[in-house]
Write an enzyme that holds these catalytic residues in place. Structure first.
Site, mmCIF file in Angstrom:
data_model
loop_
_atom_site.group_PDB
_atom_site.id
_atom_site.type_symbol
_atom_site.label_atom_id
_atom_site.label_comp_id
_atom_site.label_asym_id
_atom_site.label_seq_id
_atom_site.Cartn_x
_atom_site.Cartn_y
_atom_site.Cartn_z
ATOM 1 C CG PHE A 124 42.716 7.532 53.365
ATOM 2 C CD1 PHE A 124 43.016 6.258 52.611
ATOM 3 C CD2 PHE A 124 42.448 8.627 52.431
ATOM 4 C CE1 PHE A 124 43.383 6.307 51.352
ATOM 5 C CE2 PHE A 124 42.877 8.517 50.902
ATOM 6 C CZ PHE A 124 43.169 7.439 50.498
ATOM 7 C CG ASP A 194 36.651 9.955 55.092
ATOM 8 O OD1 ASP A 194 35.649 9.582 54.542
ATOM 9 O OD2 ASP A 194 37.744 10.261 54.676
ATOM 10 C CE1 TYR A 219 37.055 6.858 44.889
ATOM 11 C CE2 TYR A 219 36.464 8.984 44.591
ATOM 12 C CZ TYR A 219 37.378 8.180 45.045
ATOM 13 O OH TYR A 219 38.475 8.356 45.603
ATOM 14 C CE LYS A 220 36.798 5.219 48.739
ATOM 15 N NZ LYS A 220 37.909 4.622 48.010
ATOM 16 N NE ARG A 367 41.240 -1.955 49.490
ATOM 17 C CZ ARG A 367 40.895 -0.487 49.489
ATOM 18 N NH1 ARG A 367 40.788 0.141 50.519
ATOM 19 N NH2 ARG A 367 40.781 -0.105 48.463
#
Lengths: 408, 408
Positions: A124, A194, A219-220, A367
């Site tokens: 990322f 991560d 938050y995912k 996605r």
């Protein structure tokens, strides 16, 4: 594979009862839980209680009376079993970016004679920016990014820290964390993971991987709400030596003594910094309730079943209109499948217009995330029906679907 | 001075109409807004809307549709006039500790050949810890702490950064920020201000002070709620050169391009890091509404009037039972008065039991904060009545008032 098969898979799903814990609009198929998880039903009422009673009425007294002071610790205890850690190895607060900065700095200081922070070039982007920001503070530190299949070969005795994301945010590819951690350790490097796209969906087991540090996002798949506080992991073997670069008072052993000398708290808590964001953290605490008694292995099995179903149906129904951009083998994927399409942005918008929500990642990916706690196989079926129709009718090729938003 | 005089002062208070914007229980005198501000009336409903509609229903679409992506910028625009800054010189997010780390690192890098971070030894302990944590990253950096009256003399060409808190969290003493900033600049040092105990209560004017950087807290006088996101200030003259050590994606010029190369955003926004805590930040945005059209000078005048009233009444009513631990001259104080008492902790608890809320700072202080937006002169009067009675009757000398809480 037809709808009936999907309904049968749902009927035998050990997580089927959890879906009721979430607010999901009728007819909406939400396949973006890898970006923002859905709202658990009890969060709004809990947050209102925190605001009206604890803050509004309790005021400053709520630090004690409502247990605000222990809030980060309570949330850490809920996250720990989802990552294969003990509660005191996890600390909750700040953002993933800030936490990555903290643990990269700490990991590097445990290998002070080494000069390289190694990652793969699909990581990322922020993770690279953060490492480069740390390197720019001086000291001759350097960030090296190599292709994913070149990571093992790039590990040598110059490498202080190997930092990788467990699941690629674009392709959804899942890295073999245990093998790469072992490879890092063989050359004396630290391993930092991560878990942003893993925790709450996959069989994360930091103890089994023998990871040194980790960071993650809540938050995912953890459904903590937009921008919910992040977390970090510090393996027990580093608890006395690890040193956070950001020495805030909530990481102090006795913050309310207001002593002029810094004395770190025990365990991962020393990595806490400023006053916890109580409102966001209380929402996260409540949001984690549906994970009670759910093992990471159960989440992983459901994720594999959902993504397998999606890949099978797309292959059956969409022909060569889209290309699979994720690994075909379920064990090598996260809870995510990405499809390649030359008009991926417009295709994403067209699906959203038909109540199938995924997201776009430039240049050419759509996605889809499959949150095991609330996505059903029948949702996967219905989403592919819509996708096949949008592709067959070229419904994506309308002006409104090409109009760009700020956030894609 | 009697109650009638206080009521008259309230009748001519230009901020009198603002009190109605806050939830304040009848009979409670809240003099701890310097620790946690009270709940503005509209925050609970706004936060419920963010949770239920924006997150629950809008889901990922709310980044665009509900403007989450601009939320930190909108809040910065509300805070900027309260600190004498332009909106693009302020960035909102993270904690005060993390922000102090960021701006200290940035300020120091603008003076790379210098080795000293100078502060005074009464600064908030965390501010020192944070500076020491930065220094511990290497590079020969050193933190030097001297007595407040020795700061000017300690400024020399070794000092990279002078970092101070505008108002002392214990004594409430207000530093002459413009004079000390000028002194720092004369020796070529950068000046960094912590506004935690100032913004929203005093005449903060970063432009007039000629400050280089600043940080501040929004859960005290700004009433943003427990652990509300903090803010930072970057003077326009440093906008192109200043470099944050924590390069997160929300500080990137184009975060949603997901580019592998870091390119900082314009202005103070480059100091943003991870995904903003939307729930906490939305609460803060709403909480700032009562500050609309209120000038820092008006807040300061009210704060001086309230603290003068308190000092006068305590002097008249409490004899030598307590000692004034704050400057007697209003212009040298923040919106806070501290009293010294050998049993300060128990005295604080006894006052709380009588609905007069201040707080204790070890070893021997009771602190009282006078938030200009909602504290009235008559509240000050009534609080001193209770204080005088608690002292006269030794009501603090009961076992329950000596029992220690985690947070004091």
């Amino acid at each position: 594979m037809d709808r009936t098969v999907c309904l049968e898979l749902d009927a035998s799903d050990p997580l089927a009862d959890r879906r009721g814990a979430f607010t999901l609009a009728d007819g909406l198929v939400y396949l973006d839980g890898n970006s923002l998880g859905v709202l658990p039903r009890t969060v709004a009422a809990r947050l209102d209680e925190v605001v009206v009673r604890e803050w509004g009425e309790g005021l400053i007294r709520s630090w004690n009376a409502a247990g605000w002071v222990d809030l980060p610790r309570r949330v850490a205890a809920r996250i720990a079993p989802l990552v294969g850690a003990d509660a005191d190895e996890v600390a909750v607060g700040d953002s993933t970016s800030v936490n990555l900065f903290k643990v990269l700095a700490a990991a590097r200081r445990l290998r002070p004679e080494r000069r390289v922070l190694l990652t793969d070039d699909t990581n990322f982007p922020t993770d690279r920016y953060v490492a480069e920001g740390l390197a720019a503070l001086g000291d001759g530190l350097e960030v090296r990014a190599v292709a994913p299949d070149a990571v093992a070969a790039a590990l040598d005795d110059e490498v202080a820290v190997l930092f990788l994301t467990h699941v690629d945010y674009r392709s959804g590819a899942r890295t073999d964390a245990a093998t790469l951690t072992a490879a890092a350790h063989r050359v004396g490097a630290m391993a930092v993971w991560d878990l942003a796209h893993s925790t709450g969906a996959l069989d994360v087991d930091l103890h089994a991987w023998d990871a040194d540090f980790a960071v993650g996002c809540s938050y995912k798949y953890l459904n903590g709400g937009p921008g919910a506080p992040a977390y970090l992991y510090v393996a027990r073997r580093w608890h006395t030596q690890a040193d956070t670069p950001v020495r805030g008072w909530f990481g102090h052993a006795r913050p309310f003594d207001f002593g002029t000398t810094y004395a770190p708290a025990d365990g991962a808590e020393r990595f806490l910094a400023g006053t916890p964001h109580v409102l966001s953290t209380a929402a996260l605490e409540e949001a984690l309730a549906p994970f009670a008694d759910v093992s990471p292995a159960t989440l992983d099995a459901k994720a594999r079943s959902l993504t397998d179903t999606f890949v099978t149906l797309v292959t059956e129904r969409c022909g060569d209109e889209v290309e699979l951009a994720s690994p075909r083998e379920a064990a090598r994927r996260g809870a995510q499948v990405s499809l390649r399409h030359p008009h991926a942005y417009a295709l994403t918008q067209a699906l959203i217009a038909r109540d199938v929500i995924g997201d776009h990642r430039p240049p050419d990916l759509v996605r889809f995330g499959f949150a095991p706690l609330y996505v059903r196989h029948v949702d996967v079926h219905d989403a592919v029906e819509v996708l096949a129709d949008v592709l067959a009718t070229r419904a994506w090729d309308r002006p409104e679907h090409h109009r760009r938003n700020t956030v894609t």
